[in-house]
Design a protein around this motif. Structure first.
Motif, PDB file in Angstrom:
ATOM      1  N   PHE A  74      45.382  44.092  38.458  1.00 59.59           N
ATOM      2  CA  PHE A  74      44.086  43.217  38.757  1.00 59.59           C
ATOM      3  C   PHE A  74      43.133  43.861  39.335  1.00 59.59           C
ATOM      4  N   LEU A 114      46.252  42.828  43.181  1.00 61.06           N
ATOM      5  CA  LEU A 114      45.237  41.878  43.764  1.00 61.06           C
ATOM      6  C   LEU A 114      45.062  42.219  45.191  1.00 61.06           C
ATOM      7  N   ILE A 117      41.546  44.080  46.842  1.00 60.94           N
ATOM      8  CA  ILE A 117      41.096  43.494  48.057  1.00 60.94           C
ATOM      9  C   ILE A 117      40.584  44.661  48.944  1.00 60.94           C
ATOM     10  N   THR A 147      34.385  42.949  41.511  1.00 64.57           N
ATOM     11  CA  THR A 147      34.918  41.844  41.561  1.00 64.57           C
ATOM     12  C   THR A 147      34.642  41.271  40.318  1.00 64.57           C
ATOM     13  N   LEU A 190      36.916  40.318  36.778  1.00 63.26           N
ATOM     14  CA  LEU A 190      37.365  39.001  36.378  1.00 63.26           C
ATOM     15  C   LEU A 190      36.898  38.671  35.109  1.00 63.26           C
TER      16      LEU A 190
END
Lengths: 290, 602
Positions: free
Chosen positions: A34, A97, A101, A217, A221
């Motif tokens: 991710f 993930l 971040i 981001t 996505l």
């Protein structure tokens, strides 16, 4: 309208690259990286720093960026696949993930929150006109470069021995290992190819969107959603998913304005999955489980 | 068989509740009291999210969107239509649950991680919708003056609203505790640990994942309503999908699959910003680092790790007591119940079934007829198509051609859970039992769909549910007696040896009350004594009138037990008959041994 379709194809080609990077890792390891969107962002910012800020030769900047991205992807693989024996897709997803971040926040601390203009590496000369639509080098270049890259990856996966080993590993890790395939190496390789595609996507998209800490981001996505829309487990499906996603985005933007674009796009994404739950080109889940 | 709470819990929980009741007296500062209430609200959300993430193994990154639906539904009902809080809260709960249902419909046909993306999509849609509808939501400016609830003419303030939140907080914990102890709870554990097994035990995985997601969404919506009326003011930044990540973090940090874990996580993460300077700049680095740290170094979270420590401390004395793992003799239970009346017709008819994988013809025009009350062995070299045939019969694969009938009814196109419920039970080549459940709990997964228990009575912990549960456990005891595991009912599967897991799989399949039991290599990896035990179990099953399709490599075992034998080779049936006939069949010898022309000495 014509302009929308063209810009949709351009952005779609980039989503296709990112979708393909998701799919390459998923197809071999069964996990979703991710953090890929943030890898795109890091590649962009690295290229920006070396080529624009530090005035390095373009090639040197690109090479250094690629090197950095490969290192980063290896690091991500170490985090996500720590316990190689039992890869839990959920844990790997949450770990990547988290890594994403952190990358995002680190980029904010290093480069600040302002978007930077990014030079076109492909030139901006207008090549030809279709009606009122001016087709420039950058736009055509993105599409051609993306198609070339994807064709190479597709060829690599289908025709070379290493590519076949990757497919074998995805189908049955233990059996692949039993016939002498170095599964760890295959995993590393799939992360590396995925990272190279992400870097390519970064160089191609940055002139359009500017380079900023938050660019990854959104691309990540949309690339992930596009891969699901096509087929996360099959590269070609993911590519078509990416193109469709880009086209839909441009057309929705043309019809309803750029503010309403994203929610409508994601709504369409969910609606398509309602009708075709396995993605447009995917296998049913029992087929995959069995 | 239900374990009662250990003594420390029986004292601790009432003490904790009393403490919580006096918090407004202890914390006179309104700012901190509000912070405690926010933590409790996020605790509710995290508990609801743990139902998905921890217990069912599904990741949602859209709970902030569901939170928004609850908050805005409740606020708008109160502000625009003048609804009282007591009506707005249940409506907000329902609205959020409904959106969860709509989103769940496409999401749960997909593999696990896809849910993460569809939930993010939902969150983005909801968040942007708030921004794009300023006439309704006032976007960034926010909705103001959301009223506190009132009772009669008395309007609550922050001090007594605390008790409203405390009530819903404790109620959520109570409902979830009951849920996890019920057969639904065991079922979702089984879905997490071995989804295929749960499916073959007659449960529609799709339906239960949907149920769990709707429950989780409803809980989150309710929390949204509580939040809006506490703050009196809501605006869009509270509902970005970044906050969904925060909610996930609460669950991971506090501890998945621990009732109070997510609550501790919420408390910590709501309070942490109070103590850290320049929090906003670094918070994502902190979030990310915490996720990685906990997942890699302390995957059970704060509460889970403490729990482990406590267990190690307390049970060190108990552990010296060795567990008695002796099997009891298998018992023939209730032989008449499942007897098939009409013994003339085969229980299962397979007619010219073929199945190919790519260029490989795994099954080629296979016919098979299984008579009721017989043990029918299916043998053949590795890769001859035995397991493929089982997978076709039980609905995992669709055959390319051919048909099959169960008691005269076609099974074509039915999914595995339907076929299991109709009356075909199966076991797996590699045992797939839930390691974290006890033997008895594993069986609940197979009897669940027949028990027809009411979810509401289970959630509320009503006496009716416990009566039902008692009944279910009585049946489970019988099943365990049939395979000789009754003394080990309350041991975790992870404590039992491999052979016992195979026995449990048989008991679990019998829990479906099948007329046909398919056992896939049950003797593989078993000791001699265990094989003898297994033979007794299967013989009893046959005596009950249940037909057995036995797939096995162990020739001695097959020849001593089977009434009929079918031999497959390269997807084709090459022989069929009584064991003695098969032993001397030349085709069979060739398939197994090459061209040697000597009979097998079994």
């Amino acid at each position: 309208m014509l302009e929308s379709i063209f810009s949709g194809l351009v952005i779609g080609a980039i989503y296709a690259l990112v979708a393909l990077s998701f799919s390459i890792i998923f197809a071999t390891t069964n996990i979703v990286n991710f953090a890929l969107g943030e890898v795109v962002m890091v590649a962009c910012m690295m290229a920006l720093t070396t080529i624009v800020t530090m005035q390095w030769p373009v090639l040197a900047g690109i090479l250094l960026t690629i090197l950095a991205v490969l290192l980063l992807s290896y690091f991500l693989q170490l985090i996500a696949l720590k316990r190689l024996q039992r890869v839990d897709p959920n844990t790997a997803f949450m770990l990547t993930l988290a890594a994403g971040i952190i990358l995002n926040n680190a980029a904010l601390l290093i480069w600040g929150d302002k978007p930077f203009p990014f030079p076109s590496l492909l030139g901006e000369r207008i090549i030809f006109h279709i009606g009122r639509l001016a087709v420039n080098q950058q736009g055509i270049g993105v599409i051609v470069a993306a198609i070339l890259l994807m064709a190479v990856v597709d060829w690599f996966q289908r025709k070379t021995l290493i590519g076949k080993a990757m497919v074998a590993t995805s189908l049955d890790r233990e059996a692949a290992s039993a016939v002498g395939i170095n599964v760890n190496l295959i995993y590393t390789l799939s992360f590396a190819i995925s990272a190279l595609l992400a870097a390519a996507a970064a160089f191609l998209i940055a002139p359009f969107t500017f380079a900023s800490y938050y660019m990854g981001t959104d691309i990540g996505l949309k690339g992930f959603a596009a891969a699901i829309l096509g087929s996360l487990s099959q590269g070609r499906g993911a590519i078509v998913g990416g193109l469709l996603f880009g086209l839909a985005e441009a057309i929705l933007s043309y019809l309803f304005g750029s503010n309403a674009r994203d929610p409508l796009l994601y709504l369409a994404f969910i609606l398509v999955l309602m009708v075709k739950p396995t993605g447009l080109f995917g296998l049913s889940r029992w087929q995959r489980l069995a | 068989m239900d374990s009662t709470s250990p003594a420390p819990q029986r004292i601790l929980i009432p003490a904790l509740i009393v403490f919580l009741l006096f918090i407004p007296q202890i914390v006179p500062n309104v700012y901190y009291l509000r912070l405690i209430q926010i933590a409790a609200i996020f605790g509710i959300i995290a508990v609801g999210l743990d139902l998905l993430v921890g217990h069912t193994g599904l990741i949602s990154l859209g709970h902030a969107g569901l939170f928004a639906i609850g908050a805005y539904t409740s606020s708008l009902l109160a502000l625009k239509l003048g609804f009282s809080f007591w009506l707005a809260l249940p409506l907000a709960t329902v609205a959020s649950g409904f959106i969860g249902l709509l989103l769940g419909i496409p999401s749960f046909r997909l593999a696990g991680v896809y849910l993460a993306m569809t939930t993010i999509a939902l969150n983005i849609i909801v968040h942007k919708a708030i921004i794009l509808m300023p006439e309704l939501t006032r976007a960034a400016e926010g909705l103001r003056n959301i009223p506190m609830p009132s009772i009669g003419s008395f309007t609550l303030d922050v001090n007594n609203y605390y008790y409203v939140i405390l009530f819903f907080f404790l109620a959520t914990l109570y409902l979830m505790k009951n849920f996890y102890r019920s057969s639904w709870g065991k079922l979702i554990t089984c879905i997490r640990e071995s989804e295929l097994a749960a499916h073959f035990m007659g449960n529609s995985i799709y339906r239960y994942k949907l149920l769990v997601f709707v429950l989780s969404a409803a809980i989150t919506g309710m929390a949204g309503s509580l939040f809006a009326h506490l703050m009196g003011y809501i605006n869009e930044p509270s509902f970005t999908w970044e906050n969904s990540v925060l909610m996930l973090l609460m669950v991971i940090v506090g501890g998945r699959r621990e009732l109070l874990g997510p609550v501790v996580g919420a408390l910590l993460l709501i309070w942490m910003p109070q103590f850290v300077q320049r929090w906003d700049q670094y918070r994502h680095v902190v979030y990310g680092t915490m996720i990685i740290f906990f997942l890699l170094a302390a995957p059970d979270g704060i509460v889970g790790e403490l729990h482990l420590l406590w267990n190690r401390f307390v049970s060190s004395a108990q552990r010296r007591r060795t567990i008695d793992l002796t099997l009891s003799d298998p018992v023939l239970v209730d032989p008449v119940r499942t007897l098939v009346k009409d013994l003339q017709e085969p229980i299962l008819m397979v007619r010219s079934v073929s199945k190919s994988f790519g260029g490989l013809k795994a099954l080629n025009q296979v016919d098979l007829a299984i008579q009721p009350g017989t043990i029918h062995a299916l043998i053949g070299p590795n890769g001859s198509g035995k397991t493929t045939l089982v997978n076709v019969i039980t609905g995992l694969y669709k055959p390319d051609e051919g048909e099959f009938f169960y008691q005269g009814k076609s099974l074509a196109g039915l999914p595995p859970d339907r076929i299991s419920r109709i009356g075909i039970g199966r076991t797996f080549q590699t045992p797939s039992v839930s390691a974290s459940l006890t033997a008895a709990e594993n069986l609940l997964v197979a009897t669940h769909h027949r028990a027809r228990a009411n979810l509401m009575t289970a959630l509320l912990g009503l006496p009716e549910y416990f009566r039902q549960k008692q009944k279910a456990f009585a049946e489970i005891c019988e099943l365990l007696r049939e395979v000789g595991l009754e003394k080990l009912a309350n041991l975790n599967m992870s404590q039992l040896p491999h052979g016992y897991q195979r026995l449990l799989e048989i008991a679990r399949a019998l829990g479906l009350q099948p007329h046909l039991l398919i056992v896939d290599e049950p003797a593989a990896g078993l000791s001699q004594e265990e094989i003898a035990h297994l033979a007794k179990v299967l013989f009893n099953v046959k005596k009950k009138g249940i037909a057995v399709l036995l797939i096995e490599h162990n020739v001695d075992f097959v020849m001593s037990l089977a009434d009929y034998v079918t031999v497959l080779d390269f997807g084709k049936k090459i022989a069929e008959g009584k064991p003695a006939e098969i032993q001397n069949n030349e085709e069979v010898l060739k398939a197994y041994l090459g061209h040697r022309r000597q009979p097998i000495h079994a």
